[in-house]
Design a protein around this motif. Structure first.
Motif, short mmCIF file in Angstrom:
data_model
loop_
_atom_site.label_atom_id
_atom_site.label_comp_id
_atom_site.label_asym_id
_atom_site.label_seq_id
_atom_site.Cartn_x
_atom_site.Cartn_y
_atom_site.Cartn_z
N ARG A 1 0.82 -1.03 -0.13
CA ARG A 1 0.26 0.24 0.68
C ARG A 1 0.84 1.72 0.30
N ALA A 2 2.19 1.83 0.95
CA ALA A 2 3.00 2.05 1.03
C ALA A 2 3.59 2.70 -0.03
N LEU A 3 3.80 1.80 -1.01
CA LEU A 3 4.80 1.81 -2.78
C LEU A 3 3.81 2.17 -3.52
N ALA A 4 2.61 1.62 -3.44
CA ALA A 4 1.72 1.91 -4.14
C ALA A 4 1.61 3.75 -3.58
N ASN A 5 0.67 4.23 -2.91
CA ASN A 5 0.87 5.46 -2.13
C ASN A 5 1.57 6.29 -3.19
N ARG A 6 3.45 6.06 -3.45
CA ARG A 6 4.65 6.37 -3.45
C ARG A 6 4.39 6.43 -5.10
N ILE A 7 3.85 5.41 -5.80
CA ILE A 7 3.75 5.62 -6.95
C ILE A 7 2.78 6.39 -7.57
N ARG A 8 1.76 6.53 -6.97
CA ARG A 8 0.22 7.49 -7.30
C ARG A 8 1.44 9.20 -7.07
N ALA A 9 2.48 9.37 -5.73
CA ALA A 9 2.74 10.86 -6.16
C ALA A 9 3.23 10.39 -7.38
#
Length: 128
Positions: free
Chosen positions: A26-34
Motif C-alpha cells: 500500500r505504501a509503495l502504491a501511494n508513493r507511485i501515485r505521487a
C-alpha cells in the motif's frame, strides 16, 4: 507502460508477516501515485507486481524521468508496525508502438522487468 516488481518481496512477508507485506505494498502504491499524473493509471497486477500506464509519453527520456522518481521513492524505508522495511523495484518499460494491442505492450514491459531482475534488480530495462 511500466511493469514493476518489488524486489525480494517474499523476504518481507517471511520476516514480518503478510500484514506487513500488504502494508508495504500500500505504501509503495501511494508513493507511485505521487510520482505520476492524475490521468495516469496505477494498478496491482497480482502479488508484488504493479503496472503503471503513463499518458502523454512520446519519448524514452520522459518515461525514464518518471521511472527514476518512482524507483527513488520505492527505496525510502517503509514503516511497518514497529519496524522499517527496505524495498526496491525492478521496472520494465515499453512504449506503445503503432497498432500494438494492450496485451502486447504489457508482455514487452513484463519481459523487460524480468531482464531488470536478471541483471541485478533495482533498475530499469527499456524495451525498444
Amino acid at each position: 507502460m511500466l511493469f514493476c516488481d518489488v524486489d525480494r518481496f517474499k523476504s518481507i512477508n517471511d520476516t514480518y508477516g503478510h500484514a506487513a507485506g500488504d502494508e508495504a505494498l500500500r505504501a509503495l502504491a501511494n508513493r507511485i501515485r505521487a510520482c505520476v499524473g492524475s490521468n495516469d493509471v496505477c494498478a496491482r497486477m497480482g502479488g508484488d507486481e504493479l503496472l503503471v500506464i503513463l499518458g502523454g509519453i512520446h519519448a524514452v527520456e520522459d518515461a525514464r524521468q518518471i521511472e527514476e522518481k518512482i524507483r527513488q521513492a520505492a527505496e525510502r524505508p517503509i514503516p511497518v508496525g514497529h519496524a522499517e522495511v527496505n524495498t526496491s523495484l525492478s521496472i520494465g518499460v515499453a512504449l506503445v508502438e503503432q497498432g500494438e494491442e494492450f496485451d502486447q505492450v504489457m508482455a514487452r514491459a513484463d519481459t523487460a522487468m524480468y531482464e531488470a531482475k536478471k541483471n541485478g534488480r533495482n533498475m530499469l530495462v527499456l524495451v525498444e
